[in-house]
Write a protein that holds these residues in place. Structure first.
Motif, PDB file in Angstrom:
ATOM      1  N   LEU A 148       0.784  -1.141   0.101  1.00  0.00           N
ATOM      2  CA  LEU A 148      -0.178   0.214   0.164  1.00  0.00           C
ATOM      3  C   LEU A 148       0.832   1.136   0.095  1.00  0.00           C
ATOM      4  O   LEU A 148       1.730   1.512   0.834  1.00  0.00           O
ATOM      5  CB  LEU A 148      -1.113   0.024   1.383  1.00  0.00           C
ATOM      6  CG  LEU A 148      -1.789   1.301   1.466  1.00  0.00           C
ATOM      7  CD1 LEU A 148      -2.810   1.511   0.488  1.00  0.00           C
ATOM      8  CD2 LEU A 148      -2.487   1.125   2.835  1.00  0.00           C
ATOM      9  N   PHE A 149       0.769   2.284  -0.673  1.00  0.00           N
ATOM     10  CA  PHE A 149       1.347   3.580  -0.847  1.00  0.00           C
ATOM     11  C   PHE A 149       0.586   4.610  -0.448  1.00  0.00           C
ATOM     12  O   PHE A 149      -0.723   4.699  -0.876  1.00  0.00           O
ATOM     13  CB  PHE A 149       1.811   3.782  -2.148  1.00  0.00           C
ATOM     14  CG  PHE A 149       2.535   2.464  -2.837  1.00  0.00           C
ATOM     15  CD1 PHE A 149       3.982   2.631  -2.832  1.00  0.00           C
ATOM     16  CD2 PHE A 149       1.860   1.481  -3.536  1.00  0.00           C
ATOM     17  CE1 PHE A 149       4.811   1.499  -3.215  1.00  0.00           C
ATOM     18  CE2 PHE A 149       2.740   0.251  -4.122  1.00  0.00           C
ATOM     19  CZ  PHE A 149       4.144   0.411  -3.939  1.00  0.00           C
ATOM     20  N   THR A 150       0.884   5.563   0.361  1.00  0.00           N
ATOM     21  CA  THR A 150       0.313   6.542   0.743  1.00  0.00           C
ATOM     22  C   THR A 150       0.926   7.864   0.661  1.00  0.00           C
ATOM     23  O   THR A 150       2.298   7.808   1.053  1.00  0.00           O
ATOM     24  CB  THR A 150       0.043   6.348   2.597  1.00  0.00           C
ATOM     25  OG1 THR A 150      -0.465   5.071   2.693  1.00  0.00           O
ATOM     26  CG2 THR A 150      -0.823   7.430   3.052  1.00  0.00           C
ATOM     27  N   ILE A 151       0.223   9.063   0.347  1.00  0.00           N
ATOM     28  CA  ILE A 151       0.832  10.245   0.256  1.00  0.00           C
ATOM     29  C   ILE A 151      -0.269  11.141   0.738  1.00  0.00           C
ATOM     30  O   ILE A 151      -1.416  11.141   0.562  1.00  0.00           O
ATOM     31  CB  ILE A 151       1.218  10.362  -1.489  1.00  0.00           C
ATOM     32  CG1 ILE A 151       1.910  11.618  -1.501  1.00  0.00           C
ATOM     33  CG2 ILE A 151      -0.037  10.331  -2.095  1.00  0.00           C
ATOM     34  CD1 ILE A 151       2.393  11.810  -2.949  1.00  0.00           C
ATOM     35  N   PHE A 152       0.387  12.169   1.184  1.00  0.00           N
ATOM     36  CA  PHE A 152      -0.401  13.597   1.711  1.00  0.00           C
ATOM     37  C   PHE A 152      -0.193  14.762   0.532  1.00  0.00           C
ATOM     38  O   PHE A 152       0.751  15.043   0.368  1.00  0.00           O
ATOM     39  CB  PHE A 152      -0.216  13.932   3.024  1.00  0.00           C
ATOM     40  CG  PHE A 152      -0.522  12.864   4.003  1.00  0.00           C
ATOM     41  CD1 PHE A 152      -1.684  13.091   4.792  1.00  0.00           C
ATOM     42  CD2 PHE A 152       0.347  11.863   4.453  1.00  0.00           C
ATOM     43  CE1 PHE A 152      -1.997  12.314   5.935  1.00  0.00           C
ATOM     44  CE2 PHE A 152      -0.004  10.797   5.278  1.00  0.00           C
ATOM     45  CZ  PHE A 152      -1.106  11.114   5.991  1.00  0.00           C
ATOM     46  N   ILE A 153      -1.584  14.955   0.104  1.00  0.00           N
ATOM     47  CA  ILE A 153      -1.381  16.311  -0.670  1.00  0.00           C
ATOM     48  C   ILE A 153      -2.506  17.263  -0.405  1.00  0.00           C
ATOM     49  O   ILE A 153      -3.552  17.144   0.524  1.00  0.00           O
ATOM     50  CB  ILE A 153      -1.677  15.811  -2.218  1.00  0.00           C
ATOM     51  CG1 ILE A 153      -3.176  15.510  -2.327  1.00  0.00           C
ATOM     52  CG2 ILE A 153      -0.690  14.765  -2.609  1.00  0.00           C
ATOM     53  CD1 ILE A 153      -3.633  15.150  -3.869  1.00  0.00           C
ATOM     54  N   SER A 154      -2.257  18.372  -1.073  1.00  0.00           N
ATOM     55  CA  SER A 154      -3.388  19.541  -1.308  1.00  0.00           C
ATOM     56  C   SER A 154      -3.663  19.744  -2.643  1.00  0.00           C
ATOM     57  O   SER A 154      -2.775  20.387  -3.545  1.00  0.00           O
ATOM     58  CB  SER A 154      -3.182  20.822  -0.602  1.00  0.00           C
ATOM     59  OG  SER A 154      -4.137  21.765  -0.971  1.00  0.00           O
ATOM     60  N   ALA A 155      -4.806  19.131  -3.260  1.00  0.00           N
ATOM     61  CA  ALA A 155      -4.956  19.105  -4.675  1.00  0.00           C
ATOM     62  C   ALA A 155      -5.304  20.588  -4.935  1.00  0.00           C
ATOM     63  O   ALA A 155      -4.835  21.137  -6.099  1.00  0.00           O
ATOM     64  CB  ALA A 155      -6.235  18.354  -4.892  1.00  0.00           C
ATOM     65  N   LYS A 156      -6.053  21.424  -4.192  1.00  0.00           N
ATOM     66  CA  LYS A 156      -6.243  22.654  -4.364  1.00  0.00           C
ATOM     67  C   LYS A 156      -5.113  23.729  -4.550  1.00  0.00           C
ATOM     68  O   LYS A 156      -4.848  24.533  -5.335  1.00  0.00           O
ATOM     69  CB  LYS A 156      -7.384  23.215  -3.560  1.00  0.00           C
ATOM     70  CG  LYS A 156      -7.922  24.552  -3.863  1.00  0.00           C
ATOM     71  CD  LYS A 156      -9.289  25.056  -2.879  1.00  0.00           C
ATOM     72  CE  LYS A 156      -9.901  26.183  -3.098  1.00  0.00           C
ATOM     73  NZ  LYS A 156     -11.064  26.358  -2.212  1.00  0.00           N
ATOM     74  N   ILE A 165       2.044  17.238  -5.487  1.00  0.00           N
ATOM     75  CA  ILE A 165       1.668  16.724  -6.814  1.00  0.00           C
ATOM     76  C   ILE A 165       2.838  16.069  -7.525  1.00  0.00           C
ATOM     77  O   ILE A 165       2.761  14.961  -8.053  1.00  0.00           O
ATOM     78  CB  ILE A 165       1.228  17.794  -7.825  1.00  0.00           C
ATOM     79  CG1 ILE A 165      -0.427  18.281  -7.081  1.00  0.00           C
ATOM     80  CG2 ILE A 165       0.690  17.297  -9.080  1.00  0.00           C
ATOM     81  CD1 ILE A 165      -1.427  17.289  -6.803  1.00  0.00           C
ATOM     82  N   GLU A 166       4.130  16.715  -7.553  1.00  0.00           N
ATOM     83  CA  GLU A 166       5.242  16.331  -7.926  1.00  0.00           C
ATOM     84  C   GLU A 166       5.682  15.003  -7.249  1.00  0.00           C
ATOM     85  O   GLU A 166       6.198  14.070  -8.057  1.00  0.00           O
ATOM     86  CB  GLU A 166       6.264  17.337  -8.001  1.00  0.00           C
ATOM     87  CG  GLU A 166       6.212  18.373  -8.912  1.00  0.00           C
ATOM     88  CD  GLU A 166       6.013  18.234 -10.327  1.00  0.00           C
ATOM     89  OE1 GLU A 166       6.779  17.414 -10.705  1.00  0.00           O
ATOM     90  OE2 GLU A 166       5.177  18.583 -10.915  1.00  0.00           O
ATOM     91  N   GLU A 167       5.463  14.866  -6.219  1.00  0.00           N
ATOM     92  CA  GLU A 167       5.841  13.687  -4.975  1.00  0.00           C
ATOM     93  C   GLU A 167       4.934  12.520  -5.896  1.00  0.00           C
ATOM     94  O   GLU A 167       5.446  11.450  -6.042  1.00  0.00           O
ATOM     95  CB  GLU A 167       5.615  13.995  -3.793  1.00  0.00           C
ATOM     96  CG  GLU A 167       5.887  12.672  -2.868  1.00  0.00           C
ATOM     97  CD  GLU A 167       5.757  12.816  -1.535  1.00  0.00           C
ATOM     98  OE1 GLU A 167       5.844  11.981  -0.689  1.00  0.00           O
ATOM     99  OE2 GLU A 167       5.416  14.026  -1.032  1.00  0.00           O
ATOM    100  N   LEU A 168       3.666  12.841  -6.182  1.00  0.00           N
ATOM    101  CA  LEU A 168       2.906  11.554  -6.764  1.00  0.00           C
ATOM    102  C   LEU A 168       3.192  11.448  -8.024  1.00  0.00           C
ATOM    103  O   LEU A 168       2.926  10.204  -8.409  1.00  0.00           O
ATOM    104  CB  LEU A 168       1.254  12.321  -6.535  1.00  0.00           C
ATOM    105  CG  LEU A 168       0.430  11.521  -7.256  1.00  0.00           C
ATOM    106  CD1 LEU A 168       0.147  10.220  -6.446  1.00  0.00           C
ATOM    107  CD2 LEU A 168      -1.270  12.298  -7.238  1.00  0.00           C
ATOM    108  N   LYS A 169       3.519  12.197  -8.841  1.00  0.00           N
ATOM    109  CA  LYS A 169       4.007  11.944 -10.182  1.00  0.00           C
ATOM    110  C   LYS A 169       5.143  11.068 -10.009  1.00  0.00           C
ATOM    111  O   LYS A 169       5.123   9.942 -11.016  1.00  0.00           O
ATOM    112  CB  LYS A 169       4.335  13.161 -10.993  1.00  0.00           C
ATOM    113  CG  LYS A 169       3.135  14.104 -11.338  1.00  0.00           C
ATOM    114  CD  LYS A 169       3.572  15.236 -12.268  1.00  0.00           C
ATOM    115  CE  LYS A 169       2.266  16.207 -12.485  1.00  0.00           C
ATOM    116  NZ  LYS A 169       2.871  17.402 -13.188  1.00  0.00           N
TER     117      LYS A 169
END
Length: 484
Positions: free
Chosen positions: A381-389, A394-398
């Motif tokens: 399982l991979f987990t990441i914290f972001i703020s889409a707004k 976002i770059e970490e997610l990419k």
């Protein structure tokens, strides 16, 4: 049998443009072109050297009554004499102005002078038939034209240069040498002699098996690079799925609203990350609903999850701060993992900027513990914290998405299989090689092993085109564009 007629087609995309290129190929290509081309310097193009360019006009020949012919356009005419051309035949390319009227008038004129319209992929087919390239290289031409990202382009270029076919040809040649020795033993069966060194033969089979397995495994990477990696964005309504899609694409692609159920159908768009294409699918929110249209959208969401290679499960982080919500969410993640065990699942906690630091740390600790529990069962399982707004994380997610692709194979310029036909032939060749290997280890008679060796050689030959038929060629080149 190699076709003898001279063919003609528009080699550039149809429609108006600055210029268009009309291509002729065949033994009479130069002769036909010389009938309609008048050089400004008065040269006879049939007497000119190969790989030369000439300025002149395309002119309808004079009538028998002496009436001057019609001038269609001023053009550049390129001459490539066989066998030193793309098709291995005489080739003429006419670069004219891009008016669709001019294009059609010139093509019709060439048809009247003895050429015929080319079929889809016929220029490349003739290149294959004339030995200018093997079949896998010919197929790479179509992949190169269709490539829409750096990774797909790199793979197609490597295959077109012969990287894949050279590797297959080398294995086939070595196997063919041993096959010849095995066949020779059959001619002297009564004398009970061995010409093929069994130890060397076993080592060769081990090496071929290793290479085939590597090439077969590479198809998983090659297929997604060629077609793009499908990524489904799922979650409950109003958690920010459309906002996340817009943040990833860096444009307002999806409608964003506070009204739950705004996205009622799937929205797809593609993003290239470091040369690799990803197809993002924004889906309808998953919830219980009586709205018929929204229900259809939710059903489509589950269909898209089935088709996706990666699933981004988005959750509103503020909702996890309520008592019991985090445990409920973790149970839901566990269900998804059980339902789709083969999918790469990334849990995205949205609205990171609105969650207090202490609460954020508590959520992270609980999810980390859950990840460890899954790891003991060989589940990831991979987990990441972001703020889409705010577009943070976002770059970490990419980069996390990119980690699912074996980009090392691309960096090391390894051979990667992208063609389903090649993949199928490799699987069949591997099966035959394993039969030969088993027969060798079991002391099987040479005549029985020879049957399996011939089958393996057949499947190797199918890849490069040394073994082919009209139906196979028709299926392959029918997918090409006209003019190539």
């Amino acid at each position: 049998m190699i076709p003898q007629e001279t063919i003609v087609a528009l080699a550039t995309p149809s429609g108006a443009g600055a210029i268009a290129v009309i291509r002729l190929s065949g033994k009479d290509a130069i002769a036909i072109a010389s009938q309609v081309f008048q050089s400004v310097s008065g040269k006879d193009i049939s007497q000119q050297k190969s790989h030369t360019i000439h300025l002149g006009h395309i002119v309808e020949p004079s009538t028998s009554s002496g009436q001057a012919g019609k001038v269609y356009d001023q053009v550049l005419l390129s001459i490539f004499k066989g066998p030193n051309s793309y098709t291995g035949e005489n080739v003429v390319e006419i670069s004219c102005h891009g008016s669709t009227f001019i294009q059609q008038q010139i093509i019709q004129l060439l048809l009247r002078k003895g050429a015929r319209m080319a079929q889809a992929g016929e220029f490349t087919l003739r290149s294959f038939l004339n030995g200018k390239m093997d079949l896998s290289q010919a197929e790479a031409v179509a992949d190169l034209i269709a490539s829409d990202n750096e990774a797909a382009h790199q793979i197609a270029m490597q295959q077109m240069r012969g990287g894949f076919s050279n590797e297959i040809a080398k294995l086939r040649e070595e196997l063919l040498n041993f096959a010849s020795l095995i066949e020779l033993e059959l001619d002297f069966a009564e004398e009970d002699v061995e010409f093929a060194d069994r130890t060397q033969f076993h080592d060769l089979l081990e090496r071929i098996e290793f290479v085939l397995k590597r090439l077969i495994d590479s198809f998983a990477v090659g297929n997604v690079i060629k077609n793009g990696i499908p990524v489904a964005i799922v979650g409950e309504p109003n958690v920010g799925k459309s906002t996340l899609l817009n943040a990833l694409l860096n444009e307002e692609r999806a409608i964003v609203s506070d009204i739950a159920g705004t996205t009622r159908d799937t929205i797809e768009d593609e993003l290239v990350i470091h040369g690799v294409g990803f197809r993002f699918i924004d889906t309808a929110g998953i919830r219980e609903t009586k709205d018929v249209v929204e229900s259809i959208g939710i059903q489509k969401t589950f269909e898209k999850i089935e088709q996706a290679q990666v699933v981004l499960y988005l959750v509103d982080g503020l909702q996890l701060t309520a008592n019991g919500q985090l445990d409920s969410f973790i149970n839901e993640i566990g269900k998804i993992q059980n339902q789709y065990p083969q999918k790469s699942l990334i849990v995205i906690i949205n609205k990171k900027d609105l969650i207090p630091a202490e609460t954020l740390q508590a959520i992270n600790n609980r999810l980390s513990t859950f990840e460890e529990e899954l790891a003991t069962a060989n589940r990831k399982l991979f987990t990441i914290f972001i703020s889409a707004k705010q577009k943070t994380g976002i770059e970490e997610l990419k980069n996390m998405l990119l980690s699912f692709v074996n980009t090392g194979a691309l960096r090391n310029n390894e051979t990667i299989v992208t063609n389903t036909r090649h993949y199928d032939s490799l699987l069949k060749a591997l099966e035959e090689i394993q039969k030969v290997k088993w027969g060798l280890d079991s002391g099987l008679p040479s005549d029985l092993m020879a049957i399996d060796i011939r089958s393996a050689l057949h499947y190797f030959g199918e890849i490069t085109g040394e073994v082919t038929n009209d139906e196979l060629l028709g299926n392959i080149f029918a997918n090409f564009c006209i003019g190539k």
